[in-house]
Design an enzyme around this catalytic site. Sequence first.
Site, PDB file in Angstrom:
ATOM      1  N   ALA A 199     -70.693   4.403 -20.066  1.00 34.80           N
ATOM      2  CA  ALA A 199     -69.383   3.767 -19.932  1.00 34.80           C
ATOM      3  C   ALA A 199     -69.326   2.505 -20.778  1.00 34.80           C
ATOM      4  O   ALA A 199     -70.341   1.861 -21.037  1.00 34.80           O
ATOM      5  CB  ALA A 199     -69.090   3.413 -18.471  1.00 34.80           C
ATOM      6  N   TYR A 201     -59.936  -2.038 -19.332  1.00 36.70           N
ATOM      7  CA  TYR A 201     -61.098  -1.340 -18.768  1.00 36.70           C
ATOM      8  C   TYR A 201     -60.662  -0.413 -17.642  1.00 36.70           C
ATOM      9  O   TYR A 201     -61.033   0.763 -17.601  1.00 36.70           O
ATOM     10  CB  TYR A 201     -62.108  -2.374 -18.247  1.00 36.70           C
ATOM     11  CG  TYR A 201     -63.205  -1.772 -17.401  1.00 36.70           C
ATOM     12  CD1 TYR A 201     -64.179  -0.952 -17.970  1.00 36.70           C
ATOM     13  CD2 TYR A 201     -63.277  -2.032 -16.033  1.00 36.70           C
ATOM     14  CE1 TYR A 201     -65.184  -0.390 -17.191  1.00 36.70           C
ATOM     15  CE2 TYR A 201     -64.275  -1.482 -15.253  1.00 36.70           C
ATOM     16  CZ  TYR A 201     -65.224  -0.667 -15.833  1.00 36.70           C
ATOM     17  OH  TYR A 201     -66.212  -0.101 -15.053  1.00 36.70           O
TER      18      TYR A 201
END
Length: 313
Positions: A70, A135
Amino acid sequence: MDSIQSCQKAKPTVLVVGSNGQLAKALFRNCPQRFAIECWGRADVDVFNIAMLKKRIAKLNPKVLINAAAYTAVDLAEADAQAAFDLNAIAVENLASIARDQSIAFIHVSTDFVFDGKSSLPYRPESATNPLSVYGESKLEGELAVSKLEPQQAVVVRTAWVYSMEGKNFLTTMLRIMQERDSLSVVCDQIGTPTSADSLARVLFHIAARLISEKESPRGVELHHWTDAGVASWYDFAKAIEAIAVQLGLLKSSIDIKPIATEDYPTPAKRPAYSVLDKSKTVERFGLVQSHWQEELKKCLMEMVRLKMENSR
């Protein structure tokens, strides 16, 4: 020797993508004997090269694929949105599609940042999402990509405030600052639950085992929440780190920790003010037992002490 090798080969393989992160390292540390584990990082595989991914994964033939890769630099993502969406959405879609096509159970790790933090009750998996940051938006896009692919076996696990004894995270940052300064200020009005990467890793393996056993009766895509038990602010978390670290000898003495408001510590990305996750669905579905975040924090710090003593010999 042949019988031993045969026994080892019989273990179901769990493939972890994202080997450089704290969660992937925790998965490697906590892998149960029942599994063989393979961890791939950027140096091993290009998650944007689908043709190569298909071949590599097919050759390995894992039973479960855990995506621990990620883009987690929350503030940097505000100015680097494309990189965040590439890794948090496009790469997820690539991995999930291959897992679907090759009948591999897929576990994807997401985040509390998909919520806006305006709730006064713990967020359930079905609660409305409304990310405040790039994000959070990119992670939500990754979740949606998994759902749209309609794999036979996939679990998306949202978690929060993950830390470990290595890498750059709140725990290691606090310990470093507490060794360097006489005082520090920590935000007290953001509420969530600190989560040990090791406890999260153990839960993911538990889920992996259940998915393998249910292979003949898959459930499609499931959305779950997992953190350690309890509730805290970042200030509470910092105070607990200090108290346990002093007790264990990781810090020589206590320092002055001041609570401050979020508005006094501005950041490029907005954080949810409240991101406590409701884990009841996950506990019931997988038969899990929760540990309080302070218990897991102490275990982590005790392991840091053990390793420090071992390295000093």
